[in-house]
Design a protein around this motif. Structure first.
Motif, PDB file in Angstrom:
ATOM      1  N   PRO A 148       1.226  -1.254   0.346  1.00 13.74           N
ATOM      2  CA  PRO A 148       0.422  -0.221   0.729  1.00 13.74           C
ATOM      3  C   PRO A 148       0.719   1.109   0.054  1.00 13.74           C
ATOM      4  O   PRO A 148       1.502   1.449   0.808  1.00 13.74           O
ATOM      5  CB  PRO A 148      -0.554   0.001   1.589  1.00 13.74           C
ATOM      6  CG  PRO A 148      -1.125  -1.510   1.144  1.00 13.74           C
ATOM      7  CD  PRO A 148       0.597  -1.842   1.334  1.00 13.74           C
ATOM      8  N   GLU A 149       0.634   2.325  -0.112  1.00 20.22           N
ATOM      9  CA  GLU A 149       0.788   3.242  -0.928  1.00 20.22           C
ATOM     10  C   GLU A 149       1.201   4.143   0.586  1.00 20.22           C
ATOM     11  O   GLU A 149       0.406   4.309   1.461  1.00 20.22           O
ATOM     12  CB  GLU A 149       0.117   4.506  -1.375  1.00 20.22           C
ATOM     13  CG  GLU A 149       1.018   6.234  -1.766  1.00 20.22           C
ATOM     14  CD  GLU A 149       0.428   6.729  -2.399  1.00 20.22           C
ATOM     15  OE1 GLU A 149       0.533   7.664  -2.172  1.00 20.22           O
ATOM     16  OE2 GLU A 149      -1.154   6.607  -2.643  1.00 20.22           O
ATOM     17  N   GLY A 150       2.886   4.827   0.845  1.00 14.16           N
ATOM     18  CA  GLY A 150       3.429   5.193   2.345  1.00 14.16           C
ATOM     19  C   GLY A 150       3.257   3.580   3.047  1.00 14.16           C
ATOM     20  O   GLY A 150       3.899   4.624   4.679  1.00 14.16           O
ATOM     21  N   TYR A 151       3.961   2.299   2.762  1.00 12.28           N
ATOM     22  CA  TYR A 151       4.072   1.455   3.984  1.00 12.28           C
ATOM     23  C   TYR A 151       4.924   0.903   3.199  1.00 12.28           C
ATOM     24  O   TYR A 151       5.589   0.742   2.105  1.00 12.28           O
ATOM     25  CB  TYR A 151       2.772   0.648   3.547  1.00 12.28           C
ATOM     26  CG  TYR A 151       3.314  -0.953   4.326  1.00 12.28           C
ATOM     27  CD1 TYR A 151       2.508  -0.809   5.985  1.00 12.28           C
ATOM     28  CD2 TYR A 151       3.797  -1.787   4.230  1.00 12.28           C
ATOM     29  CE1 TYR A 151       3.033  -1.868   6.831  1.00 12.28           C
ATOM     30  CE2 TYR A 151       4.580  -2.656   5.768  1.00 12.28           C
ATOM     31  CZ  TYR A 151       3.799  -3.324   6.043  1.00 12.28           C
ATOM     32  OH  TYR A 151       3.850  -3.956   7.438  1.00 12.28           O
ATOM     33  N   SER A 152       6.314   0.188   4.242  1.00 11.12           N
ATOM     34  CA  SER A 152       7.275   0.357   4.344  1.00 11.12           C
ATOM     35  C   SER A 152       7.773  -0.292   5.904  1.00 11.12           C
ATOM     36  O   SER A 152       7.344  -0.595   6.969  1.00 11.12           O
ATOM     37  CB  SER A 152       8.043   1.396   4.205  1.00 11.12           C
ATOM     38  OG  SER A 152       9.952   0.208   3.837  1.00 11.12           O
ATOM     39  N   TYR A 153       8.216  -2.090   5.173  1.00 10.31           N
ATOM     40  CA  TYR A 153       8.486  -2.949   6.348  1.00 10.31           C
ATOM     41  C   TYR A 153       9.345  -2.235   7.796  1.00 10.31           C
ATOM     42  O   TYR A 153      10.376  -1.673   7.227  1.00 10.31           O
ATOM     43  CB  TYR A 153       9.602  -3.859   5.351  1.00 10.31           C
ATOM     44  CG  TYR A 153       8.397  -4.977   5.129  1.00 10.31           C
ATOM     45  CD1 TYR A 153       8.134  -5.179   5.783  1.00 10.31           C
ATOM     46  CD2 TYR A 153       8.595  -5.221   3.793  1.00 10.31           C
ATOM     47  CE1 TYR A 153       6.674  -6.480   4.990  1.00 10.31           C
ATOM     48  CE2 TYR A 153       7.506  -5.938   3.159  1.00 10.31           C
ATOM     49  CZ  TYR A 153       6.994  -6.633   3.697  1.00 10.31           C
ATOM     50  OH  TYR A 153       6.172  -7.414   2.706  1.00 10.31           O
ATOM     51  N   GLY A 154       9.149  -1.950   9.039  1.00 12.12           N
ATOM     52  CA  GLY A 154       9.418  -1.840   9.545  1.00 12.12           C
ATOM     53  C   GLY A 154      10.014  -0.426   9.767  1.00 12.12           C
ATOM     54  O   GLY A 154      10.369   0.469  10.618  1.00 12.12           O
ATOM     55  N   VAL A 155       9.180   0.790   8.866  1.00 10.36           N
ATOM     56  CA  VAL A 155       8.954   1.620   8.743  1.00 10.36           C
ATOM     57  C   VAL A 155       7.664   2.321   9.207  1.00 10.36           C
ATOM     58  O   VAL A 155       6.654   1.850   8.245  1.00 10.36           O
ATOM     59  CB  VAL A 155       9.757   3.183   8.091  1.00 10.36           C
ATOM     60  CG1 VAL A 155       9.526   4.300   7.577  1.00 10.36           C
ATOM     61  CG2 VAL A 155      11.741   2.561   7.836  1.00 10.36           C
ATOM     62  N   LYS A 156       7.388   3.045   9.840  1.00 12.42           N
ATOM     63  CA  LYS A 156       6.068   3.827   9.646  1.00 12.42           C
ATOM     64  C   LYS A 156       5.985   4.904   9.263  1.00 12.42           C
ATOM     65  O   LYS A 156       6.637   5.718   9.338  1.00 12.42           O
ATOM     66  CB  LYS A 156       5.224   3.807  11.416  1.00 12.42           C
ATOM     67  CG  LYS A 156       5.121   2.688  12.513  1.00 12.42           C
ATOM     68  CD  LYS A 156       3.969   1.845  11.590  1.00 12.42           C
ATOM     69  CE  LYS A 156       3.850   0.755  13.091  1.00 12.42           C
ATOM     70  NZ  LYS A 156       2.912  -0.224  11.862  1.00 12.42           N
ATOM     71  N   PRO A 157       4.928   5.399   7.923  1.00 11.20           N
ATOM     72  CA  PRO A 157       4.622   6.026   7.467  1.00 11.20           C
ATOM     73  C   PRO A 157       4.232   7.384   8.058  1.00 11.20           C
ATOM     74  O   PRO A 157       3.256   7.485   9.475  1.00 11.20           O
ATOM     75  CB  PRO A 157       3.725   5.793   6.371  1.00 11.20           C
ATOM     76  CG  PRO A 157       2.879   5.141   7.462  1.00 11.20           C
ATOM     77  CD  PRO A 157       3.827   4.130   8.032  1.00 11.20           C
ATOM     78  N   VAL A 158       4.780   8.670   7.816  1.00 11.76           N
ATOM     79  CA  VAL A 158       4.369   9.714   7.773  1.00 11.76           C
ATOM     80  C   VAL A 158       3.694  10.301   7.442  1.00 11.76           C
ATOM     81  O   VAL A 158       3.345  10.813   6.142  1.00 11.76           O
ATOM     82  CB  VAL A 158       5.634  11.029   8.290  1.00 11.76           C
ATOM     83  CG1 VAL A 158       5.898  12.808   9.202  1.00 11.76           C
ATOM     84  CG2 VAL A 158       7.532   9.920   9.048  1.00 11.76           C
ATOM     85  N   VAL A 159       2.139  11.199   8.318  1.00  5.87           N
ATOM     86  CA  VAL A 159       0.969  11.031   8.256  1.00  5.87           C
ATOM     87  C   VAL A 159       0.990  13.199   8.949  1.00  5.87           C
ATOM     88  O   VAL A 159       0.626  12.556   9.591  1.00  5.87           O
ATOM     89  CB  VAL A 159      -0.196  10.356   8.339  1.00  5.87           C
ATOM     90  CG1 VAL A 159      -1.150  10.668   7.377  1.00  5.87           C
ATOM     91  CG2 VAL A 159       0.000   8.889   7.752  1.00  5.87           C
ATOM     92  N   GLU A 160       1.054  14.337   8.197  1.00  6.36           N
ATOM     93  CA  GLU A 160       0.718  15.003   9.266  1.00  6.36           C
ATOM     94  C   GLU A 160      -1.465  14.742   8.547  1.00  6.36           C
ATOM     95  O   GLU A 160      -2.005  14.588   8.388  1.00  6.36           O
ATOM     96  CB  GLU A 160       0.709  16.538   6.929  1.00  6.36           C
ATOM     97  CG  GLU A 160       1.944  16.283   7.483  1.00  6.36           C
ATOM     98  CD  GLU A 160       3.184  16.693   8.116  1.00  6.36           C
ATOM     99  OE1 GLU A 160       2.765  16.931   9.441  1.00  6.36           O
ATOM    100  OE2 GLU A 160       3.873  16.281   8.531  1.00  6.36           O
ATOM    101  N   PRO A 161      -1.617  15.625   9.873  1.00  4.32           N
ATOM    102  CA  PRO A 161      -2.978  15.617  10.776  1.00  4.32           C
ATOM    103  C   PRO A 161      -3.871  15.946   9.330  1.00  4.32           C
ATOM    104  O   PRO A 161      -5.600  16.088   9.241  1.00  4.32           O
ATOM    105  CB  PRO A 161      -3.003  15.769  11.643  1.00  4.32           C
ATOM    106  CG  PRO A 161      -1.357  16.261  12.892  1.00  4.32           C
ATOM    107  CD  PRO A 161      -0.362  16.217  11.237  1.00  4.32           C
ATOM    108  N   HIS A 162      -3.642  16.983   8.741  1.00  2.00           N
ATOM    109  CA  HIS A 162      -4.424  17.433   8.091  1.00  2.00           C
ATOM    110  C   HIS A 162      -3.890  17.393   6.760  1.00  2.00           C
ATOM    111  O   HIS A 162      -4.377  18.855   5.978  1.00  2.00           O
ATOM    112  CB  HIS A 162      -4.789  19.236   8.168  1.00  2.00           C
ATOM    113  CG  HIS A 162      -5.083  18.886   9.984  1.00  2.00           C
ATOM    114  ND1 HIS A 162      -6.044  19.186  10.616  1.00  2.00           N
ATOM    115  CD2 HIS A 162      -4.600  19.774  11.402  1.00  2.00           C
ATOM    116  CE1 HIS A 162      -6.062  19.393  11.480  1.00  2.00           C
ATOM    117  NE2 HIS A 162      -4.868  19.796  12.068  1.00  2.00           N
TER     118      HIS A 162
END
Length: 216
Positions: A148-162
Motif C-alpha cells: 500500500p502507498e506509504g507502507y514500508s517494512y519496519g517503517v511507519k509512514p509519516v502522515v500530517e494531521p491535516h
C-alpha cells in the motif's frame, strides 16, 4: 465513487498481514520451494465491504464437475447485480472448504482484487519439515510496488494531521464499530500520531468488527 475510483480501490495492494503464502514447486530434497502469494478471504470480504458496502455485494457457490467448486461474486451496479465466476478444485487439506476458499479467491481476481499478485516474480525460500510435509521457514517480503502507498517494512509512514480528508469508507467503518461518529477526529489524530495511515486504520476497525461478529 465513479468507475475509475472503484477499479483503483479494488486493485489497491493489501497489507502484508492480509497476504497468505503457500509453497509451490520444491527442489529435490525439499529444502527450498517457490513462495506463492494469495489474498486471504477475510481481506477480500473486507475490501468488498469497503468498496460496495456490506449490502452491496454477495457470493454464491456451485458444485462443478466432480471435485471442483465455482464461486460467483456479485456487486450491485445501478441497482442491478453483476456477477463474475471462477472455480477451483478441492484442496489437499480440508478438501471442500479449501476448494470453496480458493474458488472465492479466483472469483475476486476476476474483479481485480489481488490480481497484482500474479505479477510477483518467483521467489525461492527455505523450507522446514512440518509433519509429513514442509512449510516456509519465513515468508518473503513483498516488493515496494506490491505494498500500500506509504507502507514500508519496519517503517511507519509519516502522515500530517491535516494532509488530506479521511475517506468515506473509514468514516463508515468507524460509525459501524462505535455506533456513532463521536470521537472520530480524535481517534484519527491518535492513530496518525502512532504512524498509522488510513488503510491501516480501516484494517484495525475491520478486525474489531470481525471480533464482534465472532463473539456475538
Amino acid at each position: 465513487m465513479d468507475d475509475r475510483e472503484i477499479m483503483k480501490r479494488l486493485q489497491d495492494p493489501f497489507l502484508p498481514d492480509e497476504i497468505e503464502w503457500r509453497v509451490g514447486s520444491t527442489n529435490g530434497d525439499k529444502t527450498k520451494g517457490i513462495a506463492l502469494a494469495y489474498v486471504t478471504n477475510r481481506a477480500i470480504q473486507n475490501r468488498l465491504d469497503e468498496v460496495f458496502g456490506v449490502f452491496g455485494w454477495r457470493n454464491e457457490f456451485r458444485e462443478w464437475k466432480n471435485n471442483s467448486q465455482l464461486c460467483g461474486i456479485s456487486v450491485k451496479v445501478d441497482g442491478e447485480w453483476v456477477t463474475k465466476w471462477d472455480g477451483a478444485d478441492d484442496s489437499n487439506m480440508e478438501a471442500v472448504k479449501g476448494g470453496l476458499s480458493d474458488a472465492m479467491k479466483r472469483a475476486a481476481y476476476q474483479w481485480g482484487i489481488g490480481r497484482y499478485l500474479y505479477n510477483l516474480e518467483s521467489v525461492w525460500v527455505d523450507l522446514i519439515p512440518a509433519g509429513k510435509s514442509h512449510k516456509m521457514k519465513a515468508p518473503p517480503k513483498l516488493p515496494a510496488w506490491a505494498l500500500p502507498e506509504g507502507y514500508s517494512y519496519g517503517v511507519k509512514p509519516v502522515v500530517e494531521p491535516h494532509q488530506d480528508i479521511p475517506p468515506p469508507a473509514l468514516k463508515a467503518k468507524y460509525e459501524l464499530f462505535k455506533g456513532s461518529m463521536e470521537g472520530f477526529e480524535s481517534w484519527v489524530s491518535m492513530m496518525q500520531e502512532k504512524g498509522r495511515n488510513y488503510r491501516e486504520m480501516e484494517h484495525i476497525l475491520q478486525e474489531g468488527l470481525n471480533k464482534k461478529k465472532e463473539s456475538a
